[in-house]
Design a protein around this motif. Structure first.
Motif, PDB file in Angstrom:
ATOM      1  N   MET A   2     109.266 -11.196   8.320  1.00  0.00           N
ATOM      2  CA  MET A   2     110.012 -10.150   9.049  1.00  0.00           C
ATOM      3  C   MET A   2     111.395  -9.981   8.439  1.00  0.00           C
ATOM      4  SD  MET A   2     111.001 -10.097  13.074  1.00  0.00           S
ATOM      5  CE  MET A   2     112.116  -8.877  13.721  1.00  0.00           C
ATOM      6  N   THR A   3     111.807  -8.753   8.200  1.00  0.00           N
ATOM      7  CA  THR A   3     113.125  -8.486   7.642  1.00  0.00           C
ATOM      8  C   THR A   3     114.179  -8.595   8.725  1.00  0.00           C
ATOM      9  OG1 THR A   3     112.174  -6.991   6.039  1.00  0.00           O
ATOM     10  CG2 THR A   3     114.516  -6.804   6.414  1.00  0.00           C
ATOM     11  N   THR A   4     115.280  -9.285   8.427  1.00  0.00           N
ATOM     12  CA  THR A   4     116.389  -9.391   9.368  1.00  0.00           C
ATOM     13  C   THR A   4     117.658  -9.004   8.668  1.00  0.00           C
ATOM     14  OG1 THR A   4     117.057 -11.653   8.858  1.00  0.00           O
ATOM     15  CG2 THR A   4     115.235 -11.379  10.407  1.00  0.00           C
ATOM     16  N   ALA A   5     118.686  -8.818   9.458  1.00  0.00           N
ATOM     17  CA  ALA A   5     119.982  -8.489   8.869  1.00  0.00           C
ATOM     18  C   ALA A   5     120.504  -9.624   8.029  1.00  0.00           C
ATOM     19  CB  ALA A   5     120.993  -8.138   9.965  1.00  0.00           C
ATOM     20  N   GLY A   6     119.992 -10.838   8.246  1.00  0.00           N
ATOM     21  CA  GLY A   6     120.417 -11.959   7.419  1.00  0.00           C
ATOM     22  C   GLY A   6     120.015 -11.784   5.981  1.00  0.00           C
ATOM     23  N   ALA A   7     119.018 -10.940   5.729  1.00  0.00           N
ATOM     24  CA  ALA A   7     118.552 -10.721   4.366  1.00  0.00           C
ATOM     25  C   ALA A   7     119.221  -9.530   3.705  1.00  0.00           C
ATOM     26  CB  ALA A   7     117.034 -10.507   4.385  1.00  0.00           C
ATOM     27  N   LEU A   8     120.207  -8.958   4.364  1.00  0.00           N
ATOM     28  CA  LEU A   8     120.853  -7.758   3.831  1.00  0.00           C
ATOM     29  C   LEU A   8     121.513  -8.018   2.495  1.00  0.00           C
ATOM     30  CD1 LEU A   8     122.671  -6.292   6.922  1.00  0.00           C
ATOM     31  CD2 LEU A   8     120.657  -5.376   5.817  1.00  0.00           C
ATOM     32  N   ALA A   9     121.356  -7.064   1.592  1.00  0.00           N
ATOM     33  CA  ALA A   9     122.219  -7.055   0.423  1.00  0.00           C
ATOM     34  C   ALA A   9     123.583  -6.557   0.868  1.00  0.00           C
ATOM     35  CB  ALA A   9     121.634  -6.149  -0.661  1.00  0.00           C
ATOM     36  N   GLU A  10     124.542  -6.620  -0.015  1.00  0.00           N
ATOM     37  CA  GLU A  10     125.901  -6.378   0.403  1.00  0.00           C
ATOM     38  C   GLU A  10     126.321  -4.918   0.341  1.00  0.00           C
ATOM     39  OE1 GLU A  10     127.308 -10.665  -1.254  1.00  0.00           O
ATOM     40  OE2 GLU A  10     128.715  -9.037  -1.314  1.00  0.00           O
ATOM     41  N   SER A  11     125.520  -4.047  -0.251  1.00  0.00           N
ATOM     42  CA  SER A  11     125.951  -2.651  -0.322  1.00  0.00           C
ATOM     43  C   SER A  11     125.633  -1.946   0.987  1.00  0.00           C
ATOM     44  CB  SER A  11     125.224  -1.930  -1.468  1.00  0.00           C
ATOM     45  OG  SER A  11     123.911  -1.596  -1.099  1.00  0.00           O
TER      46      SER A  11
ATOM     47  N   GLY B 241     133.589 -16.165  15.096  1.00  0.00           N
ATOM     48  CA  GLY B 241     133.941 -14.863  14.551  1.00  0.00           C
ATOM     49  C   GLY B 241     134.537 -14.973  13.170  1.00  0.00           C
ATOM     50  N   VAL B 242     134.564 -13.838  12.486  1.00  0.00           N
ATOM     51  CA  VAL B 242     135.125 -13.760  11.139  1.00  0.00           C
ATOM     52  C   VAL B 242     136.092 -12.583  11.096  1.00  0.00           C
ATOM     53  CG1 VAL B 242     134.651 -13.559   8.676  1.00  0.00           C
ATOM     54  CG2 VAL B 242     132.976 -14.648  10.175  1.00  0.00           C
ATOM     55  N   MET B 243     137.251 -12.816  10.500  1.00  0.00           N
ATOM     56  CA  MET B 243     138.252 -11.769  10.329  1.00  0.00           C
ATOM     57  C   MET B 243     138.421 -11.485   8.845  1.00  0.00           C
ATOM     58  SD  MET B 243     142.307 -11.792  11.408  1.00  0.00           S
ATOM     59  CE  MET B 243     142.086 -11.327  13.130  1.00  0.00           C
ATOM     60  N   LEU B 244     138.215 -10.233   8.442  1.00  0.00           N
ATOM     61  CA  LEU B 244     138.405  -9.822   7.054  1.00  0.00           C
ATOM     62  C   LEU B 244     139.723  -9.091   6.910  1.00  0.00           C
ATOM     63  CD1 LEU B 244     135.361 -10.502   6.726  1.00  0.00           C
ATOM     64  CD2 LEU B 244     135.204  -8.518   5.214  1.00  0.00           C
ATOM     65  N   GLY B 245     140.389  -9.293   5.786  1.00  0.00           N
ATOM     66  CA  GLY B 245     141.633  -8.608   5.515  1.00  0.00           C
ATOM     67  C   GLY B 245     141.507  -7.662   4.343  1.00  0.00           C
ATOM     68  N   ARG B 246     141.931  -8.132   3.166  1.00  0.00           N
ATOM     69  CA  ARG B 246     141.987  -7.252   1.997  1.00  0.00           C
ATOM     70  C   ARG B 246     140.633  -6.664   1.622  1.00  0.00           C
ATOM     71  NH1 ARG B 246     144.785 -11.389  -1.830  1.00  0.00           N
ATOM     72  NH2 ARG B 246     143.902 -12.784  -0.267  1.00  0.00           N
ATOM     73  N   ALA B 247     139.562  -7.421   1.773  1.00  0.00           N
ATOM     74  CA  ALA B 247     138.243  -6.900   1.394  1.00  0.00           C
ATOM     75  C   ALA B 247     137.894  -5.661   2.207  1.00  0.00           C
ATOM     76  CB  ALA B 247     137.175  -7.978   1.583  1.00  0.00           C
TER      77      ALA B 247
ATOM     78  N   GLY C  98     140.144 -15.159   2.532  1.00  0.00           N
ATOM     79  CA  GLY C  98     139.280 -15.157   1.360  1.00  0.00           C
ATOM     80  C   GLY C  98     137.859 -14.695   1.580  1.00  0.00           C
ATOM     81  N   VAL C  99     137.530 -14.173   2.748  1.00  0.00           N
ATOM     82  CA  VAL C  99     136.159 -13.710   3.011  1.00  0.00           C
ATOM     83  C   VAL C  99     136.006 -12.321   2.400  1.00  0.00           C
ATOM     84  CG1 VAL C  99     134.401 -13.300   4.760  1.00  0.00           C
ATOM     85  CG2 VAL C  99     136.180 -15.021   5.165  1.00  0.00           C
ATOM     86  N   GLY C 100     134.979 -12.161   1.551  1.00  0.00           N
ATOM     87  CA  GLY C 100     134.869 -10.915   0.810  1.00  0.00           C
ATOM     88  C   GLY C 100     133.571 -10.155   0.966  1.00  0.00           C
ATOM     89  N   SER C 101     132.633 -10.663   1.764  1.00  0.00           N
ATOM     90  CA  SER C 101     131.349  -9.982   1.886  1.00  0.00           C
ATOM     91  C   SER C 101     130.719 -10.292   3.233  1.00  0.00           C
ATOM     92  CB  SER C 101     130.398 -10.431   0.772  1.00  0.00           C
ATOM     93  OG  SER C 101     129.958 -11.769   0.993  1.00  0.00           O
ATOM     94  N   LEU C 102     129.734  -9.470   3.612  1.00  0.00           N
ATOM     95  CA  LEU C 102     129.024  -9.716   4.858  1.00  0.00           C
ATOM     96  C   LEU C 102     128.118 -10.933   4.748  1.00  0.00           C
ATOM     97  CD1 LEU C 102     128.167  -6.114   6.069  1.00  0.00           C
ATOM     98  CD2 LEU C 102     130.103  -7.572   6.646  1.00  0.00           C
ATOM     99  N   ALA C 103     127.653 -11.229   3.548  1.00  0.00           N
ATOM    100  CA  ALA C 103     126.867 -12.452   3.378  1.00  0.00           C
ATOM    101  C   ALA C 103     127.710 -13.681   3.711  1.00  0.00           C
ATOM    102  CB  ALA C 103     126.340 -12.537   1.942  1.00  0.00           C
ATOM    103  N   GLU C 104     128.976 -13.660   3.298  1.00  0.00           N
ATOM    104  CA  GLU C 104     129.871 -14.765   3.642  1.00  0.00           C
ATOM    105  C   GLU C 104     130.134 -14.796   5.140  1.00  0.00           C
ATOM    106  OE1 GLU C 104     133.398 -15.030   1.006  1.00  0.00           O
ATOM    107  OE2 GLU C 104     132.313 -13.599  -0.256  1.00  0.00           O
ATOM    108  N   CYS C 105     130.270 -13.629   5.748  1.00  0.00           N
ATOM    109  CA  CYS C 105     130.454 -13.581   7.200  1.00  0.00           C
ATOM    110  C   CYS C 105     129.299 -14.276   7.904  1.00  0.00           C
ATOM    111  CB  CYS C 105     130.544 -12.131   7.682  1.00  0.00           C
ATOM    112  SG  CYS C 105     132.056 -11.259   7.235  1.00  0.00           S
TER     113      CYS C 105
END
Length: 360
Positions: free
Chosen positions: A1-10, A255-261, A239-246
């Motif tokens: 089953m496909t989940t959002a955990g398998a999302l690519a980053e685009s 929770g995760v807070m993103l800044g510059r990315a 330093g968090v730069g992608s949803l995969a890292e989130c």
């Protein structure tokens, strides 16, 4: 089953699985789905003003947005509309306050709550010389009892959630002791959540910019804090730069807070709702986001705003797409000129559409 955990980053790949995310309450990363702090965009001085926030809101319904830091002096004595004004369409939006006097901060919090902000956050992380000279920001890591007093003053003054954004320590502090002392002080005062930038701040010898990059990240220190205080909502930042890292961080914290990315590549926000909340994104792409923003730009310009006050926040759109460089160049050079209007934005978008048409 496909989940959002398998999302690519685009963002485009994210939309392919909209509504496919089925939260599993047994998984740590999905237990915090109802948390208002699951995903947020960091408060960033000179960046996250109200025009930036209304743009970001076109890209995500669920992201929690923060103001730039507002000092107590500005909140109490400044032009309230300019300092604290926001569009209700930005909600959920939180205000970040900077200061060290509990009485003044409590009054600033009352004003912010009356303006409609959904949360009051205290800055205990900014390392700039100007902030240090005012005895607030990151230097408050050395005064955890005072931070606790400020949180208690906030809690007595407002009904909205009260949060603190801090570092893991400053200068030669031991991060284990420093972060625990601060966390214990604010928990005792009734804090609703703690946002931790997972780096030390060096108050002497490093500029604010260098303090965002040079001190090493220590995510494990934040994870240990969460394990020690399981009932405290903990948000990780730095330093968090992608949803995969989130998604990986959400296995350990709330929770995760993103800044510059999030600011420099705002299309990342297009994937937040489907990837992290299992909900459709509000728009299909950057073109639709700007189309929805146009009436706001027109209204603000009629009231005297400059086009560039909006367009400076959208330069990161279409990152990596054909024509993106011409789009940025056109806005950077033309939107700042006298007489620039919505037509200037349309002309910049034409570079993208023309390049995409030629590529097809």
């Amino acid at each position: 089953m496909t989940t959002a955990g398998a999302l690519a980053e685009s963002p485009r790949e994210a939309f392919a699985v909209i509504n496919a995310f089925s939260p599993d309450p047994a998984m740590p990363e999905t237990r915090s789905l109802s948390s208002p702090w699951r995903f947020s965009v960091a408060p960033m001085i000179d960046w996250t003003d109200r025009r930036c926030r209304i743009f970001h809101r076109q890209l995500s319904r669920r992201a929690l947005l923060y103001t730039e830091m507002v000092t107590t002096g500005a909140a109490l004595h400044g032009d309230r509309r300019r300092v604290l004004g926001f569009d209700p369409a930005e909600q959920p939006v939180a205000v970040q306050l900077g200061g060290s006097d509990p009485v003044d901060l409590a009054e600033a919090a009352r004003i912010a709550e009356a303006e409609g902000y959904c949360e009051v956050n205290l800055n205990v992380g900014c390392p700039s010389d100007r902030v240090q000279s005012g005895r607030f920001g990151a230097c408050l890591m050395r005064e955890p009892e005072l931070v606790g007093d400020i949180v208690a003053a906030f809690k007595a003054a407002v009904r909205v959630p009260v949060t603190v954004k801090c570092r893991i320590g400053v200068d030669d502090q031991d991060p284990e002791e420093a972060l625990d002392r601060l966390a214990d002080a604010v928990v005792a005062a009734g804090v609703d959540a703690l946002v931790v930038h997972a780096r030390k701040a060096w108050l002497k010898g490093l500029s604010p910019k260098e303090n965002r990059d040079i001190p090493p990240l220590d995510y494990d220190r934040v994870y240990r804090l969460k394990r020690r205080l399981p009932d405290l909502p903990v948000v990780i930042n730095g330093g968090v730069g992608s949803l995969a890292e989130c998604r990986e961080h959400l296995r350990h914290v709330d929770g995760v807070m993103l800044g510059r990315a999030a600011y420099q590549e705002p299309e990342l926000l297009l994937a937040v709702d489907p990837a992290l909340f299992g909900e459709p994104a509000p728009v299909a792409d950057g073109f639709e986001a700007l189309a929805r923003l146009e009436p706001v730009i027109a209204r603000e310009m009629e009231a005297g705003a400059k086009l560039s006050s909006f367009t400076r926040h959208v330069l990161g759109l279409f990152h990596g797409q054909p024509g993106a460089r011409a789009f940025r160049r056109h806005l950077a050079t033309e939107a700042v000129k006298p007489g620039a209007d919505i037509g200037t934005l349309h002309a910049a978008l034409a570079h993208l559409r023309r390049t995409n048409s030629e590529a097809a």
